[in-house]
Design an enzyme around this catalytic site. Structure first.
Site, PDB file in Angstrom:
ATOM      1  N   LYS A 107       0.859  -1.183   0.000  1.00 26.70           N
ATOM      2  CA  LYS A 107       0.000   0.000   0.000  1.00 26.70           C
ATOM      3  C   LYS A 107       0.892   1.228   0.000  1.00 26.70           C
ATOM      4  CE  LYS A 107      -4.416   1.014   0.070  1.00 26.70           C
ATOM      5  NZ  LYS A 107      -5.503   0.214  -0.507  1.00 26.70           N
TER       6      LYS A 107
HETATM    7  P1  NAD Z   1     -13.136   7.962  -3.067  1.00 23.65           P
HETATM    8  O1  NAD Z   1     -12.149   8.958  -2.594  1.00 23.65           O
HETATM    9  O2  NAD Z   1     -13.442   7.854  -4.523  1.00 23.65           O
HETATM   10  O3  NAD Z   1     -14.551   8.176  -2.315  1.00 23.65           O
HETATM   11  C1  NAD Z   1     -14.678   8.221  -0.925  1.00 23.65           C
HETATM   12  C2  NAD Z   1     -16.111   8.663  -0.614  1.00 23.65           C
HETATM   13  O4  NAD Z   1     -16.308   8.620   0.807  1.00 23.65           O
HETATM   14  C3  NAD Z   1     -16.451  10.093  -1.054  1.00 23.65           C
HETATM   15  O5  NAD Z   1     -17.783  10.120  -1.520  1.00 23.65           O
HETATM   16  C4  NAD Z   1     -16.339  10.884   0.252  1.00 23.65           C
HETATM   17  O6  NAD Z   1     -17.115  12.073   0.242  1.00 23.65           O
HETATM   18  C5  NAD Z   1     -16.894   9.876   1.214  1.00 23.65           C
HETATM   19  N1  NAD Z   1     -16.533  10.128   2.605  1.00 23.65           N
HETATM   20  C6  NAD Z   1     -15.348  10.521   3.106  1.00 23.65           C
HETATM   21  N2  NAD Z   1     -15.449  10.678   4.441  1.00 23.65           N
HETATM   22  C7  NAD Z   1     -16.720  10.364   4.768  1.00 23.65           C
HETATM   23  C8  NAD Z   1     -17.435  10.322   5.984  1.00 23.65           C
HETATM   24  N3  NAD Z   1     -16.857  10.652   7.137  1.00 23.65           N
HETATM   25  N4  NAD Z   1     -18.738   9.924   5.943  1.00 23.65           N
HETATM   26  C9  NAD Z   1     -19.326   9.596   4.784  1.00 23.65           C
HETATM   27  N5  NAD Z   1     -18.702   9.622   3.606  1.00 23.65           N
HETATM   28  C10 NAD Z   1     -17.415  10.000   3.615  1.00 23.65           C
HETATM   29  O7  NAD Z   1     -12.624   6.558  -2.469  1.00 23.65           O
HETATM   30  P2  NAD Z   1     -12.923   5.108  -3.027  1.00 23.65           P
HETATM   31  O8  NAD Z   1     -11.858   4.738  -3.986  1.00 23.65           O
HETATM   32  O9  NAD Z   1     -14.365   4.991  -3.394  1.00 23.65           O
HETATM   33  O10 NAD Z   1     -12.632   4.243  -1.701  1.00 23.65           O
HETATM   34  C11 NAD Z   1     -13.587   4.096  -0.667  1.00 23.65           C
HETATM   35  C12 NAD Z   1     -13.153   2.928   0.221  1.00 23.65           C
HETATM   36  O11 NAD Z   1     -13.050   1.731  -0.563  1.00 23.65           O
HETATM   37  C13 NAD Z   1     -11.785   3.086   0.896  1.00 23.65           C
HETATM   38  O12 NAD Z   1     -11.822   2.465   2.156  1.00 23.65           O
HETATM   39  C14 NAD Z   1     -10.867   2.319  -0.024  1.00 23.65           C
HETATM   40  O13 NAD Z   1      -9.689   1.850   0.627  1.00 23.65           O
HETATM   41  C15 NAD Z   1     -11.763   1.173  -0.416  1.00 23.65           C
HETATM   42  N6  NAD Z   1     -11.354   0.505  -1.663  1.00 23.65           N
HETATM   43  C16 NAD Z   1     -11.260   1.184  -2.829  1.00 23.65           C
HETATM   44  C17 NAD Z   1     -10.895   0.510  -3.993  1.00 23.65           C
HETATM   45  C18 NAD Z   1     -10.851   1.199  -5.342  1.00 23.65           C
HETATM   46  O14 NAD Z   1     -10.697   0.487  -6.341  1.00 23.65           O
HETATM   47  N7  NAD Z   1     -11.023   2.487  -5.438  1.00 23.65           N
HETATM   48  C19 NAD Z   1     -10.590  -0.846  -3.942  1.00 23.65           C
HETATM   49  C20 NAD Z   1     -10.698  -1.518  -2.732  1.00 23.65           C
HETATM   50  C21 NAD Z   1     -11.081  -0.831  -1.586  1.00 23.65           C
END
Ligand code: NAD
Length: 415
Positions: A107
């Protein structure tokens, strides 16, 4: 049970140690599997648009590479410190092992609020960070991908910066734009995989997806694609949120309208649909399926007893604290763990890497079909373990994953 909430790293270690006890893994091997193989901490100085110099902290943690090159996203967030990155790297090792793709776990992170930077500043930050870690990444070493706060554009800058000293290397980064060797279906893959897993788990506990009610916290990459897919398969997405606003309509939100608002405004702020609720209330709604898809630790010992969903699919990494997990298990809530639920992203990253290496492009249909085959295989392996040893889905998923990495380590014979 600890008398305080465990941190994300302590949580990752606690699940790991419980699994080693279950599998009777000897102490020395535990140390090999617990400790990251390499942790790099770098300084990322950039000149801001106003002429000032600012220095950001960057990290790349390579947790375990026994099953293949390290693989894992890069997070741009104020909380992305060394301990956080370390915990997330460990989750990646178990995730790749559980769904049986030939990678280890890693990571990366930069402690920055990306929304506060201009596009030019983000580009410079990304190039400087890539330069600082470029001696330990590459298509056969360690392949970064997007995570919170990063996206396809950031991956394009990373690929370009890496290529300046290493030659054209599309396989060095995944989650790239299609025009630069990205894979069809990668952007939607994590959200789609979340829904594939939700369908399998729902069938197992007798929830009919047609008409099932779903609440999703987080409307970024993962949450927005999960929401769209849920609607496609006939579920009612009754609540959605981001960091700015949470909205609720028991009859189901109009996803097209929500997406249009989000595209126009850049968030759910001022979205006129549904009733405005708080993010805490969203988690406690009486729905069939709850999908936390934002940040870690949102379900804690404070609110676990108030969770009414029958099924929680962990789209975010570590959204449930260690203490809350035990409460949910006691109250009979089915929790599908992050290392399975959000594996769709790394699975399609693997397909992208394979396509880059072969200089061959797959169709979207092929990507989605192979995604389902791979993620459902992970689900089946965990189910089989759960039935055999009477375990929760999380404990079973960990047992399969840690067992696979332990076995591969023994076979490599380097210790
Ligand atoms: P992103 O940055 O695209 O979106 C994050 C979202 O969460 C946004 O809508 C933001 O406004 C919202 N958010 C932030 N703080 C918040 C809060 N306190 N309450 C409610 N909403 C809140 O991120 P992402 O890529 O969608 O990732 C989200 C999660 O999924 C993370 O934990 C990430 O590690 C995990 N993840 C992502 C991927 C990927 O392919 N992008 C893969 C595996 C896991």
């Amino acid at each position: 049970m600890p008398d305080r909430e465990l941190t994300m790293l302590e949580t990752a270690h606690a699940y790991f140690n419980e699994t080693c006890d279950l599998l009777d893994v000897e102490d020395g091997l535990r140390q090999v599997l617990l400790n990251p193989w390499r942790q790099l901490s770098v300084s990322v100085p950039i000149r801001m648009d106003n002429g000032e110099i600012r220095v950001f902290n960057g990290f790349r943690v390579q947790h375990n590479g026994v099953r293949g090159p390290y693989k894992g996203g890069v997070r741009y967030a104020p909380a992305a410190d060394a301990a956080h990155t370390n915990a997330l790297a460990m989750l990646m090792t178990w995730k790749t092992a559980l769904v049986d793709i030939p990678f280890g776990g890693a990571k990366g992170g930069v402690q920055v609020q990306p929304a506060d930077l201009s596009e030019g500043e983000l580009n410079r930050l990304t190039r400087r960070y890539t330069g600082a870690i470029s001696h330990i990444i590459g298509p056969q070493r360690d392949i970064p991908a997007p995570d919170m706060g990063t996206n396809a554009q950031v991956m394009a800058w990373m690929m370009d910066a890496f290529g300046q000293t290493n030659g054209y290397s599309p396989g060095a980064v995944t989650g790239k734009p299609i025009e630069l060797g990205g894979s069809y279906g990668r952007e939607a893959a994590t959200g789609r995989g979340v829904c594939d897993i939700a369908m399998l788990a729902a069938a197992d506990i007798g929830i009919d997806m047609r008409g099932a009610t779903v609440a999703i916290q987080g409307f970024g990459n993962v949450g927005s694609f999960a929401g769209q897919r849920m609607v496609e398969i006939g579920a009612h997405v009754v609540a959605l949120s981001d960091a700015n606003r949470a909205i609720y309509d028991p009859a189901g939100l109009d996803m097209e309208e929500v997406l249009a608002h989000n595209a126009r405004v850049g968030s759910l702020e001022n979205c006129p649909l549904g009733e405005v609720i708080t993010n805490e209330e969203l988690l406690e709604l009486d729905v069939d399926i709850l999908i936390p898809a934002a940040i870690e630790g949102v379900i804690s010992t404070e609110n676990a007893e108030k969770i009414r969903a029958r099924l929680i699919v962990e789209a975010a990494n570590s959204p449930i604290t260690y203490g809350a997990d035990a409460i949910l298990a006691d109250q009979g809530t089915t929790v599908i763990p992050d290392i399975l639920a959000n594996a769709g992203g790394v699975i399609v990253s693997y397909f992208e890497w394979a396509q880059n290496i072969q200089r061959f492009r797959w169709t979207l249909n092929r990507v989605n079909e192979e995604l389902y085959t791979t993620i459902s295989h992970g689900f089946d392996r965990a189910q089989e373990m759960a039935k055999e040893r009477d375990l929760t889905p999380r404990k079973a998923a960990y047992a399969v994953a840690v067992g696979a990495v332990a076995k591969a380590t023994e076979l490599r014979g380097f210790i």
